[in-house]
Design a protein around this motif. Structure first.
Motif, PDB file in Angstrom:
ATOM      1  N   GLY A 123      15.740  -4.390  -9.339  1.00  0.00           N
ATOM      2  CA  GLY A 123      14.370  -4.430  -9.831  1.00  0.00           C
ATOM      3  C   GLY A 123      13.497  -3.333  -9.245  1.00  0.00           C
ATOM      4  N   GLU A 124      12.251  -3.288  -9.707  1.00  0.00           N
ATOM      5  CA  GLU A 124      11.303  -2.267  -9.241  1.00  0.00           C
ATOM      6  C   GLU A 124      10.937  -2.531  -7.788  1.00  0.00           C
ATOM      7  N   LEU A 125      11.000  -1.487  -6.972  1.00  0.00           N
ATOM      8  CA  LEU A 125      10.815  -1.647  -5.535  1.00  0.00           C
ATOM      9  C   LEU A 125       9.414  -1.247  -5.083  1.00  0.00           C
ATOM     10  N   SER A 126       8.903  -1.998  -4.113  1.00  0.00           N
ATOM     11  CA  SER A 126       7.635  -1.674  -3.466  1.00  0.00           C
ATOM     12  C   SER A 126       7.714  -2.147  -2.019  1.00  0.00           C
ATOM     13  N   PHE A 127       6.778  -1.679  -1.209  1.00  0.00           N
ATOM     14  CA  PHE A 127       6.814  -1.938   0.230  1.00  0.00           C
ATOM     15  C   PHE A 127       5.472  -2.473   0.695  1.00  0.00           C
ATOM     16  N   ALA A 128       5.506  -3.612   1.417  1.00  0.00           N
ATOM     17  CA  ALA A 128       4.288  -4.246   1.927  1.00  0.00           C
ATOM     18  C   ALA A 128       4.353  -4.307   3.443  1.00  0.00           C
ATOM     19  N   PRO A 129       3.831  -3.281   4.154  1.00  0.00           N
ATOM     20  CA  PRO A 129       3.852  -3.312   5.616  1.00  0.00           C
ATOM     21  C   PRO A 129       2.972  -4.419   6.172  1.00  0.00           C
ATOM     22  N   ALA A 130       3.444  -5.051   7.248  1.00  0.00           N
ATOM     23  CA  ALA A 130       2.704  -6.111   7.955  1.00  0.00           C
ATOM     24  C   ALA A 130       2.451  -7.335   7.085  1.00  0.00           C
ATOM     25  N   PHE A 131       3.259  -7.531   6.063  1.00  0.00           N
ATOM     26  CA  PHE A 131       3.159  -8.700   5.188  1.00  0.00           C
ATOM     27  C   PHE A 131       3.229  -9.990   6.001  1.00  0.00           C
ATOM     28  N   SER A 132       2.479 -11.014   5.576  1.00  0.00           N
ATOM     29  CA  SER A 132       2.586 -12.329   6.205  1.00  0.00           C
ATOM     30  C   SER A 132       1.941 -13.369   5.309  1.00  0.00           C
ATOM     31  N   GLY A 133       2.136 -14.625   5.652  1.00  0.00           N
ATOM     32  CA  GLY A 133       1.479 -15.711   4.943  1.00  0.00           C
ATOM     33  C   GLY A 133       2.401 -16.491   4.035  1.00  0.00           C
ATOM     34  N   GLU A 134       2.057 -17.756   3.804  1.00  0.00           N
ATOM     35  CA  GLU A 134       2.864 -18.613   2.950  1.00  0.00           C
ATOM     36  C   GLU A 134       2.799 -18.155   1.490  1.00  0.00           C
ATOM     37  N   GLY A 135       3.837 -18.497   0.738  1.00  0.00           N
ATOM     38  CA  GLY A 135       3.858 -18.186  -0.691  1.00  0.00           C
ATOM     39  C   GLY A 135       3.829 -16.694  -0.945  1.00  0.00           C
ATOM     40  N   ASP A 136       2.869 -16.264  -1.767  1.00  0.00           N
ATOM     41  CA  ASP A 136       2.751 -14.842  -2.083  1.00  0.00           C
ATOM     42  C   ASP A 136       2.281 -14.026  -0.889  1.00  0.00           C
ATOM     43  N   GLY A 137       1.714 -14.704   0.124  1.00  0.00           N
ATOM     44  CA  GLY A 137       1.324 -14.039   1.356  1.00  0.00           C
ATOM     45  C   GLY A 137       0.184 -13.052   1.181  1.00  0.00           C
ATOM     46  N   THR A 138      -0.052 -12.288   2.228  1.00  0.00           N
ATOM     47  CA  THR A 138      -1.101 -11.270   2.217  1.00  0.00           C
ATOM     48  C   THR A 138      -0.482  -9.917   2.529  1.00  0.00           C
ATOM     49  N   GLN A 139      -1.144  -8.882   2.078  1.00  0.00           N
ATOM     50  CA  GLN A 139      -0.683  -7.513   2.268  1.00  0.00           C
ATOM     51  C   GLN A 139      -1.811  -6.720   2.940  1.00  0.00           C
ATOM     52  N   PRO A 140      -1.994  -6.922   4.259  1.00  0.00           N
ATOM     53  CA  PRO A 140      -3.162  -6.346   4.938  1.00  0.00           C
ATOM     54  C   PRO A 140      -3.212  -4.829   4.917  1.00  0.00           C
ATOM     55  N   LEU A 141      -2.063  -4.189   4.740  1.00  0.00           N
ATOM     56  CA  LEU A 141      -2.028  -2.724   4.706  1.00  0.00           C
ATOM     57  C   LEU A 141      -1.622  -2.194   3.336  1.00  0.00           C
ATOM     58  N   GLY A 142      -1.729  -3.055   2.332  1.00  0.00           N
ATOM     59  CA  GLY A 142      -1.496  -2.620   0.964  1.00  0.00           C
ATOM     60  C   GLY A 142      -0.064  -2.794   0.495  1.00  0.00           C
ATOM     61  N   LEU A 143       0.126  -2.529  -0.809  1.00  0.00           N
ATOM     62  CA  LEU A 143       1.435  -2.558  -1.446  1.00  0.00           C
ATOM     63  C   LEU A 143       1.716  -1.151  -1.950  1.00  0.00           C
ATOM     64  N   TRP A 144       2.833  -0.592  -1.526  1.00  0.00           N
ATOM     65  CA  TRP A 144       3.122   0.824  -1.735  1.00  0.00           C
ATOM     66  C   TRP A 144       4.320   0.994  -2.663  1.00  0.00           C
ATOM     67  N   LYS A 145       4.158   1.849  -3.658  1.00  0.00           N
ATOM     68  CA  LYS A 145       5.199   2.066  -4.663  1.00  0.00           C
ATOM     69  C   LYS A 145       6.275   3.001  -4.130  1.00  0.00           C
ATOM     70  N   VAL A 146       7.525   2.633  -4.382  1.00  0.00           N
ATOM     71  CA  VAL A 146       8.656   3.485  -4.017  1.00  0.00           C
ATOM     72  C   VAL A 146       8.824   4.550  -5.105  1.00  0.00           C
ATOM     73  N   LYS A 147       8.768   5.802  -4.686  1.00  0.00           N
ATOM     74  CA  LYS A 147       8.881   6.931  -5.608  1.00  0.00           C
ATOM     75  C   LYS A 147      10.333   7.347  -5.821  1.00  0.00           C
ATOM     76  N   ALA A 148      11.121   7.386  -4.748  1.00  0.00           N
ATOM     77  CA  ALA A 148      12.501   7.853  -4.846  1.00  0.00           C
ATOM     78  C   ALA A 148      13.355   7.165  -3.786  1.00  0.00           C
ATOM     79  N   ILE A 149      14.650   7.005  -4.105  1.00  0.00           N
ATOM     80  CA  ILE A 149      15.625   6.352  -3.233  1.00  0.00           C
ATOM     81  C   ILE A 149      16.698   7.368  -2.864  1.00  0.00           C
ATOM     82  N   HIS A 150      17.037   7.433  -1.582  1.00  0.00           N
ATOM     83  CA  HIS A 150      18.041   8.386  -1.120  1.00  0.00           C
ATOM     84  C   HIS A 150      19.129   7.632  -0.357  1.00  0.00           C
ATOM     85  N   VAL A 151      20.343   7.632  -0.926  1.00  0.00           N
ATOM     86  CA  VAL A 151      21.475   6.876  -0.400  1.00  0.00           C
ATOM     87  C   VAL A 151      22.682   7.808  -0.287  1.00  0.00           C
TER      88      VAL A 151
END
Length: 263
Positions: free
Chosen positions: A90-118
């Motif tokens: 699926g579509e990837l995103s990154f939530a630093p410092a995520f916490s909280g029940e359920g959907d939780g909170t994203q105190p430092l935002g939700l960041w879109k992944v532009k490219a994957i390097h493997v």
């Protein structure tokens, strides 16, 4: 060694040793103090999938995680078709410092992944020793990098490509909500060594690293001359929540990181 991967849908057995669940603290009238602002949840399709972390880079746009979190394992030189659990990533995103029940909170935002390097060793052959990935992250609408948002170079560890196997490390991860309903990070500071079953892999013994902690950073030298420390690998798998392994970064990991940093 065939290990149990600790992405969001893999199973892991119970453990006994103690682990520290890190709380979010707040002084009166101030923004929350985040214990590990660079570490967060890697989301796939908006759901907790794995753990990922910001690593120091020239543009501040690179996040590290496990390869199995972002690309199917290959076999016999051919790319894999599905993720380790048989599901689409699926579509990837990154939530630093995520916490909280359920959907939780994203105190430092939700960041879109532009490219994957493997590494091809993973994407074509499924080699555990190449189970690392570097992601290029889009800036936010104000043009900030994800590294700026989490505290800049003071917080993001520098990558290290030639580490030995015996290091004191701090490992931070986000277990899935079944074992971690408040979605708080767990951490452990311990010494690593060669894995008994696969000496090319790093090993640590710390409880609480359940499903969802794949991609957790292994940070050496934290709090030393460079307080953010050095990132030497990311959590790959383990037979239980106590036993965890990591692929040690090498020169090919460095090449992936440099590609991610240029994107």
């Amino acid at each position: 060694m065939s290990t149990v991967v600790k992405g969001a849908s893999a199973a892991a057995a119970a453990g006994i040793a103690a682990v520290c669940a890190m709380a979010f603290m707040k002084a009166p009238g101030e923004r929350p103090v985040l214990p590990f602002p660079t570490v967060g949840v890697l989301m796939a399709g908006g759901e907790h999938w794995c753990t990922a972390s910001v690593v120091d880079s020239p543009k501040g746009n690179v996040v590290a995680t496990a390869a199995h979190c972002v690309a199917p394992a290959g076999e016999d030189g051919q790319p894999g078709e599905v993720a380790h659990d048989g599901l689409a990533i699926g579509e990837l995103s990154f939530a630093p410092a995520f916490s909280g029940e359920g959907d939780g909170t994203q105190p430092l935002g939700l960041w879109k992944v532009k490219a994957i390097h493997v590494d091809d060793r993973w994407s074509k052959w499924g080699e555990d020793t190449a189970d690392f990935a570097f992601l290029t992250i889009e800036p936010d609408e104000d043009g900030r990098s994800v590294q700026e948002a989490v505290g800049g170079r003071a917080e993001a560890p520098r990558p290290e490509w030639t580490s030995g196997y015996e290091r004191d490390v701090t490992v931070v991860g986000y277990p899935e909500s079944e074992h971690n309903p408040e979605n708080r990070p767990v951490s452990c500071t311990t010494q690593t060594r060669h894995d008994d079953d696969d000496p090319d892999m790093l090993y640590m013994s710390c409880a609480g690293f359940w499903t969802g902690t794949s991609g957790s950073p292994w940070i050496a030298d934290r709090g030393g001359a460079e307080p953010a420390g050095h990132l030497i690998g990311v959590l790959s798998g383990g037979d239980t929540d106590v036993d965890s392994t990591a692929a040690l970064f090498d020169e090919r990991a460095k090449a992936l990181y440099e590609r991610a940093a240029r994107d």
